[in-house]
Design a protein around this motif. Structure first.
Motif, mmCIF file in Angstrom:
data_model
loop_
_atom_site.group_PDB
_atom_site.id
_atom_site.type_symbol
_atom_site.label_atom_id
_atom_site.label_comp_id
_atom_site.label_asym_id
_atom_site.label_seq_id
_atom_site.Cartn_x
_atom_site.Cartn_y
_atom_site.Cartn_z
ATOM 1 N N PHE A 82 -116.950 9.861 -147.437
ATOM 2 C CA PHE A 82 -115.766 9.127 -147.874
ATOM 3 C C PHE A 82 -115.070 9.854 -149.016
ATOM 4 O O PHE A 82 -113.839 9.961 -149.044
ATOM 5 C CB PHE A 82 -116.163 7.711 -148.302
ATOM 6 N N GLN A 83 -115.854 10.361 -149.974
ATOM 7 C CA GLN A 83 -115.282 11.081 -151.104
ATOM 8 C C GLN A 83 -114.578 12.346 -150.641
ATOM 9 O O GLN A 83 -113.485 12.684 -151.127
ATOM 10 C CB GLN A 83 -116.385 11.426 -152.110
ATOM 11 N N ALA A 84 -115.196 13.056 -149.678
ATOM 12 C CA ALA A 84 -114.571 14.267 -149.152
ATOM 13 C C ALA A 84 -113.259 13.948 -148.440
ATOM 14 O O ALA A 84 -112.267 14.670 -148.588
ATOM 15 C CB ALA A 84 -115.534 14.973 -148.198
ATOM 16 N N GLN A 85 -113.247 12.851 -147.675
ATOM 17 C CA GLN A 85 -112.025 12.436 -146.991
ATOM 18 C C GLN A 85 -110.947 12.036 -147.989
ATOM 19 O O GLN A 85 -109.769 12.370 -147.817
ATOM 20 C CB GLN A 85 -112.335 11.272 -146.043
ATOM 21 N N ARG A 86 -111.360 11.351 -149.046
ATOM 22 C CA ARG A 86 -110.407 10.942 -150.082
ATOM 23 C C ARG A 86 -109.835 12.159 -150.798
ATOM 24 O O ARG A 86 -108.623 12.232 -151.055
ATOM 25 C CB ARG A 86 -111.100 10.009 -151.074
ATOM 26 N N ASP A 87 -110.686 13.120 -151.141
ATOM 27 C CA ASP A 87 -110.216 14.328 -151.815
ATOM 28 C C ASP A 87 -109.246 15.109 -150.940
ATOM 29 O O ASP A 87 -108.262 15.671 -151.441
ATOM 30 C CB ASP A 87 -111.410 15.211 -152.196
ATOM 31 N N ASP A 88 -109.519 15.135 -149.651
ATOM 32 C CA ASP A 88 -108.611 15.821 -148.728
ATOM 33 C C ASP A 88 -107.251 15.136 -148.701
ATOM 34 O O ASP A 88 -106.199 15.799 -148.676
ATOM 35 C CB ASP A 88 -109.222 15.850 -147.326
ATOM 36 N N GLY A 89 -107.253 13.795 -148.723
ATOM 37 C CA GLY A 89 -105.999 13.054 -148.754
ATOM 38 C C GLY A 89 -105.206 13.311 -150.026
ATOM 39 O O GLY A 89 -103.969 13.399 -149.997
ATOM 40 N N ILE A 90 -105.912 13.451 -151.140
ATOM 41 C CA ILE A 90 -105.230 13.729 -152.412
ATOM 42 C C ILE A 90 -104.560 15.096 -152.374
ATOM 43 O O ILE A 90 -103.421 15.263 -152.827
ATOM 44 C CB ILE A 90 -106.225 13.635 -153.585
ATOM 45 N N ARG A 91 -105.255 16.082 -151.825
ATOM 46 C CA ARG A 91 -104.685 17.433 -151.761
ATOM 47 C C ARG A 91 -103.468 17.502 -150.858
ATOM 48 O O ARG A 91 -102.626 18.395 -151.013
ATOM 49 C CB ARG A 91 -105.759 18.420 -151.288
ATOM 50 N N PHE A 140 -98.715 14.513 -146.508
ATOM 51 C CA PHE A 140 -98.435 15.452 -145.427
ATOM 52 C C PHE A 140 -99.647 15.591 -144.513
ATOM 53 O O PHE A 140 -100.760 15.175 -144.855
ATOM 54 C CB PHE A 140 -98.058 16.820 -146.001
ATOM 55 N N ALA A 141 -99.423 16.222 -143.362
ATOM 56 C CA ALA A 141 -100.506 16.413 -142.401
ATOM 57 C C ALA A 141 -101.494 17.478 -142.866
ATOM 58 O O ALA A 141 -102.653 17.477 -142.449
ATOM 59 C CB ALA A 141 -99.937 16.785 -141.034
ATOM 60 N N ASN A 142 -101.059 18.390 -143.740
ATOM 61 C CA ASN A 142 -101.945 19.445 -144.229
ATOM 62 C C ASN A 142 -101.558 19.812 -145.661
ATOM 63 O O ASN A 142 -100.522 19.374 -146.182
ATOM 64 C CB ASN A 142 -101.900 20.673 -143.318
ATOM 65 N N GLU A 143 -102.366 20.635 -146.278
ATOM 66 C CA GLU A 143 -102.145 21.022 -147.674
ATOM 67 C C GLU A 143 -100.943 21.945 -147.829
ATOM 68 O O GLU A 143 -100.315 21.973 -148.894
ATOM 69 C CB GLU A 143 -103.407 21.705 -148.233
ATOM 70 N N ASP A 144 -100.623 22.697 -146.783
ATOM 71 C CA ASP A 144 -99.473 23.603 -146.861
ATOM 72 C C ASP A 144 -98.185 22.821 -147.097
ATOM 73 O O ASP A 144 -97.314 23.245 -147.862
ATOM 74 C CB ASP A 144 -99.361 24.421 -145.577
ATOM 75 N N GLY A 145 -98.042 21.668 -146.446
ATOM 76 C CA GLY A 145 -96.860 20.833 -146.642
ATOM 77 C C GLY A 145 -96.755 20.331 -148.069
ATOM 78 O O GLY A 145 -95.670 20.299 -148.665
ATOM 79 N N ALA A 146 -97.919 19.933 -148.664
ATOM 80 C CA ALA A 146 -97.912 19.442 -150.044
ATOM 81 C C ALA A 146 -97.543 20.554 -151.022
ATOM 82 O O ALA A 146 -96.802 20.329 -151.982
ATOM 83 C CB ALA A 146 -99.288 18.855 -150.378
ATOM 84 N N ARG A 147 -98.051 21.778 -150.766
ATOM 85 C CA ARG A 147 -97.702 22.892 -151.651
ATOM 86 C C ARG A 147 -96.227 23.249 -151.535
ATOM 87 O O ARG A 147 -95.565 23.555 -152.538
ATOM 88 C CB ARG A 147 -98.578 24.099 -151.323
ATOM 89 N N ALA A 148 -95.688 23.203 -150.319
ATOM 90 C CA ALA A 148 -94.267 23.505 -150.128
ATOM 91 C C ALA A 148 -93.388 22.451 -150.787
ATOM 92 O O ALA A 148 -92.292 22.763 -151.279
ATOM 93 C CB ALA A 148 -93.956 23.606 -148.638
ATOM 94 N N ALA A 149 -93.865 21.194 -150.830
ATOM 95 C CA ALA A 149 -93.076 20.108 -151.427
ATOM 96 C C ALA A 149 -92.885 20.303 -152.920
ATOM 97 O O ALA A 149 -91.890 19.836 -153.490
ATOM 98 C CB ALA A 149 -93.757 18.767 -151.146
ATOM 99 N N LEU A 150 -93.805 21.008 -153.575
ATOM 100 C CA LEU A 150 -93.677 21.234 -155.013
ATOM 101 C C LEU A 150 -92.462 22.115 -155.333
ATOM 102 O O LEU A 150 -91.958 22.096 -156.468
ATOM 103 C CB LEU A 150 -94.950 21.876 -155.555
ATOM 104 N N ASN A 151 -91.984 22.862 -154.349
ATOM 105 C CA ASN A 151 -90.856 23.780 -154.576
ATOM 106 C C ASN A 151 -89.514 23.064 -154.623
ATOM 107 O O ASN A 151 -88.519 23.667 -155.053
ATOM 108 C CB ASN A 151 -90.834 24.848 -153.482
ATOM 109 N N ILE A 152 -89.451 21.807 -154.168
ATOM 110 C CA ILE A 152 -88.167 21.102 -154.198
ATOM 111 C C ILE A 152 -88.074 20.196 -155.427
ATOM 112 O O ILE A 152 -87.234 19.292 -155.478
ATOM 113 C CB ILE A 152 -87.932 20.295 -152.894
ATOM 114 N N ASP A 153 -88.939 20.438 -156.395
ATOM 115 C CA ASP A 153 -88.849 19.726 -157.659
ATOM 116 C C ASP A 153 -87.490 19.993 -158.304
ATOM 117 O O ASP A 153 -87.038 21.140 -158.378
ATOM 118 C CB ASP A 153 -89.963 20.186 -158.601
ATOM 119 N N GLY A 154 -86.801 18.940 -158.736
ATOM 120 C CA GLY A 154 -85.470 19.075 -159.340
ATOM 121 C C GLY A 154 -84.327 18.941 -158.359
ATOM 122 O O GLY A 154 -83.149 19.018 -158.767
#
Length: 298
Positions: A103-112, A159-173
C-alpha cells in the motif's frame, strides 16, 4: 620371598603377586568406573528425544507405526500447539506488513505522478484545468479545491506516469484565466473515488457541475443547518446528503444546487466556520442520486 595365598588358595611368587595386586587394583578401578556409569545411565530417561537417532524423525516411510510407539508428552504437545499458533500469528503479521508495504509503495507511486497547482482563478473549471495539463501527458484525475487562505483555489492533478508529472512542472507560471498558476510536486496522492459512484450518464455529469463535496462538518450541525448555510451564501439547494459515522469525529455532505454558478460560489466557503469547525469545500466527483425507497408491503 614369602608366597601370598589368594582367596582360592593358589600360591604365586612375589613378582606375580605384585603383578596380581596391580592387576587387581586396575580391575577394581574399572569395575568402579563402570558402576558409576551404570548409576548415571539409570537416572536418564530412555524415552527422551536424544535416544532416538536423527534419521528416525526424517524417515518419511515411518510415519504412523513408529509415531504410535512414542509416548506423547502433554506439555510438549502444548508447546507444539503454541508454536503453531505463534507461527500462524507471525505469518499473519508478515502478511499485514507485506500488505502495508504494498500500500505504501502504491501511495508513493501516486504521489510521484501528482502535481500541486495553486493560484487557480475562480472561473476555471476542472475540465479546463485538466485540458491544460493534458498537453503534458495523460491526466488520470484532477481535483480543484477551495483555499481558505486565498481568494483563489488550488488543485491536484494526477498523471498516468511520472514523465507527465515532471513535464507539468515546466508550465509553472502559465496564465490561466486572470492569474498565473503555480505548479509544484505534490506531497500527497489523490484519494480514488469508488467507480460505482461516478456519473453514469450525461445528466449525472451535469449534476456534478452543480454539486460540491463538503468535509469537516461539526457533528452537532443538522442537515437543515447545512442547507440554510449554503442557501444564504450561494443559492438554492435542490438536494443534500449529510453523512457520518461513529468512527470519524466530523461529517461530510454532498450539496447539489439549482445552478452551476452556485456551486462555484460554494467553493469560496472553504475555511468558513459551520458550527464549531471550519469546513472544506471542493467540487464533487459524484452526483447526489435520489435514494430509492423500498416499496411497502400491503
Amino acid at each position: 620371598m614369602a608366597a601370598v595365598v589368594d582367596n582360592s588358595g593358589e600360591a604365586v611368587d612375589a613378582v606375580k603377586n605384585n603383578d596380581l595386586v596391580v592387576e587387581t587394583a586396575k580391575s577394581e578401578s574399572k569395575e568402579f568406573n563402570v558402576q558409576n556409569l551404570v548409576d548415571m545411565f539409570t537416572k536418564l530417561n530412555p524415552l527422551a528425544k536424544e535416544f532416538f537417532p536423527s534419521s528416525y524423525y526424517h524417515d518419511q516411510t515411518q510415519k504412523t507405526d513408529d509415531l504410535d510407539q512414542i509416548p506423547v508428552n502433554n506439555q510438549s504437545a502444548g508447546d507444539e500447539n503454541f508454536s503453531n499458533k505463534r507461527g500462524k500469528s507471525n505469518f499473519n503479521q508478515g502478511r499485514r506488513r507485506l500488505n502495508g508495504r504494498a500500500f505504501q509503495a502504491q501511495r508513493d507511486d501516486g504521489i510521484r505522478r501528482t502535481v500541486y497547482v495553486s493560484d487557480i482563478d475562480l472561473t476555471i473549471t476542472e475540465e479546463q484545468l485538466a485540458g491544460l495539463f493534458s498537453n503534458c501527458g495523460q491526466v488520470v484525475d484532477c481535483r480543484v479545491c477551495g483555499d481558505p487562505h486565498s481568494v483563489l483555489r488550488f488543485a491536484f492533478v494526477e498523471f498516468a506516469n511520472e514523465d507527465g508529472a515532471r513535464a507539468a512542472l515546466n508550465i509553472d507560471g502559465t496564465m490561466l484565466g486572470f492569474y498565473p498558476i503555480r505548479v509544484l510536486p505534490s506531497k500527497t496522492a489523490i484519494l480514488p473515488v469508488n467507480p460505482t459512484f461516478l456519473p453514469r450518464s450525461e445528466d449525472e455529469r451535469e449534476m456534478c457541475t452543480r454539486t460540491v463535496y463538503c468535509t469537516n462538518i461539526d457533528k452537532k450541525v443538522s442537515q437543515a443547518e447545512v442547507k440554510n448555510f449554503f442557501e444564504s451564501t450561494c443559492g438554492e439547494v435542490t438536494r443534500l446528503r449529510l453523512l457520518g459515522d461513529q468512527v470519524h469525529s466530523t461529517r461530510i455532505a454532498f450539496v447539489e444546487f439549482a445552478m452551476a454558478e452556485s456551486a462555484i460560489l460554494a467553493l469560496n466557503c472553504s475555511g468558513m466556520v459551520l458550527g464549531t469547525q471550519p469546513i472544506r469545500v471542493s467540487p464533487s466527483k459524484t452526483p447526489v442520486r435520489p435514494q430509492v425507497m423500498c416499496p411497502t408491503l400491503h
